[in-house]
Scaffold this motif. Structure first.
Motif, short mmCIF file in Angstrom:
data_model
loop_
_atom_site.label_atom_id
_atom_site.label_comp_id
_atom_site.label_asym_id
_atom_site.label_seq_id
_atom_site.Cartn_x
_atom_site.Cartn_y
_atom_site.Cartn_z
N LEU A 1 0.65 -1.29 -0.08
CA LEU A 1 0.38 0.25 0.01
C LEU A 1 0.70 0.84 0.51
O LEU A 1 1.80 1.68 1.19
N LYS A 2 0.47 1.82 -1.25
CA LYS A 2 1.27 3.34 -0.93
C LYS A 2 1.04 4.72 -0.27
O LYS A 2 -0.25 4.89 -1.50
N MET A 3 0.85 5.17 0.86
CA MET A 3 0.01 5.73 1.86
C MET A 3 0.55 7.62 0.57
O MET A 3 1.50 7.33 0.03
N SER A 4 -0.59 8.23 1.48
CA SER A 4 -0.76 9.71 0.50
C SER A 4 0.36 10.19 1.24
O SER A 4 0.48 10.02 2.90
N TYR A 5 1.03 11.27 1.02
CA TYR A 5 1.84 11.84 1.98
C TYR A 5 1.24 12.12 2.93
O TYR A 5 1.56 12.31 3.97
N ARG A 6 -0.33 13.29 2.86
CA ARG A 6 -0.59 13.85 4.33
C ARG A 6 -1.25 12.46 5.16
O ARG A 6 -0.61 12.59 6.22
N SER A 7 -1.24 11.66 4.97
CA SER A 7 -1.83 9.51 5.84
C SER A 7 0.06 9.48 6.15
O SER A 7 -0.78 9.58 7.14
N GLN A 8 0.56 9.78 5.69
CA GLN A 8 2.15 9.40 6.18
C GLN A 8 2.03 10.39 7.55
O GLN A 8 2.90 9.86 8.48
N ASN A 9 2.00 11.62 6.75
CA ASN A 9 2.23 12.83 8.10
C ASN A 9 1.51 12.42 9.48
O ASN A 9 1.75 12.44 10.66
N LEU A 10 0.67 12.04 9.19
CA LEU A 10 -0.93 12.10 10.10
C LEU A 10 -1.04 11.24 11.20
O LEU A 10 -1.00 10.80 12.50
N LEU A 11 0.12 9.46 10.76
CA LEU A 11 0.47 8.95 11.26
C LEU A 11 0.86 8.88 12.08
O LEU A 11 2.01 8.44 12.93
N GLY B 1 3.29 9.19 -0.27
CA GLY B 1 3.95 8.65 1.27
C GLY B 1 4.85 6.95 1.15
O GLY B 1 4.80 6.95 -0.04
N SER B 2 4.83 7.15 1.95
CA SER B 2 5.43 5.54 2.67
C SER B 2 4.74 4.24 2.13
O SER B 2 3.72 4.67 1.78
N GLU B 3 5.62 3.30 1.95
CA GLU B 3 5.11 1.96 1.17
C GLU B 3 4.57 1.32 2.62
O GLU B 3 5.31 1.26 3.22
N ILE B 4 3.75 0.29 2.51
CA ILE B 4 3.03 -0.29 3.69
C ILE B 4 2.94 -1.96 3.21
O ILE B 4 2.21 -1.93 2.10
N HIS B 5 3.30 -2.60 3.82
CA HIS B 5 3.27 -4.05 3.66
C HIS B 5 2.20 -4.34 4.02
O HIS B 5 2.17 -4.98 4.60
N PRO B 6 1.18 -5.08 3.24
CA PRO B 6 0.09 -5.57 3.91
C PRO B 6 0.03 -6.41 5.08
O PRO B 6 -0.33 -6.62 5.39
N SER B 7 1.53 -7.55 5.01
CA SER B 7 1.34 -7.80 6.15
C SER B 7 2.00 -7.63 7.47
O SER B 7 1.66 -7.99 8.54
N VAL B 8 2.90 -6.24 7.04
CA VAL B 8 3.08 -5.72 8.30
C VAL B 8 1.57 -4.42 9.09
O VAL B 8 1.38 -4.22 10.16
N LEU B 9 1.01 -4.48 7.68
CA LEU B 9 -0.56 -3.49 8.19
C LEU B 9 -1.18 -4.27 8.98
O LEU B 9 -1.70 -3.64 9.76
N PHE B 10 -1.67 -4.77 8.14
CA PHE B 10 -2.42 -5.88 8.88
C PHE B 10 -2.28 -7.53 9.80
O PHE B 10 -3.38 -7.72 10.56
N GLY B 11 -0.74 -7.49 9.72
CA GLY B 11 -0.46 -8.41 11.13
C GLY B 11 -1.81 -9.91 10.49
O GLY B 11 -1.77 -10.53 9.32
#
Length: 124
Positions: free
Chosen positions: A6-16, A54-64
């Motif tokens: 998942l490639k998040m938006s720049y805004r979402s990366q900052n908010l997270l 924004g950053s990329e996050i792998h589904p296995s990391v995001l959802f565990g």
């Protein structure tokens, strides 16, 4: 069928990042809450509203260990929105993640706000 990175938006990366400072919770944990908030919203999000800077996050990391549950939730939501999962699974995953992050950020000032939010969501 599988989730892509998942490639998040720049805004979402900052908010997270700000949510992590406020709560101590990592983006994968807050991202799960964000996904649930967006999936609960009856209107479909617009994928075009969100950049991919924004950053990329792998589904296995995001959802565990809950990746299968989130897959089932996404497939059910795509069915409700009458969208073909083959075409829209990852596009709408990104849209829900980004929309949910914005919604979550507005509700959370510190870790105790999660308790209030969960209590409220259970009664709705």
């Amino acid at each position: 069928m599988k989730f892509n990175r998942l490639k998040m938006s720049y805004r979402s990366q900052n908010l997270l990042g700000q949510l992590k400072t406020r709560t101590g919770l990592t983006p994968n944990i807050t991202g799960r809450f964000a996904m649930c908030l967006s999936l609960k919203d009856p209107s479909p999000p617009n994928p075009e509203e969100f950049d991919e800077k924004g950053s990329e996050i792998h589904p296995s990391v995001l959802f565990g260990e809950y990746e299968d549950i989130f897959m089932a939730l996404m497939l059910k939501r795509l069915e409700k929105d009458k969208l073909d999962p083959q075409l829209y699974l990852n596009k709408m995953l990104r849209a829900h993640f980004n929309r949910g992050t914005i919604a979550l950020f507005a509700r959370i000032n510190d870790i105790s706000d999660f308790y209030s939010m969960i209590k409220q969501e259970r009664t709705e």
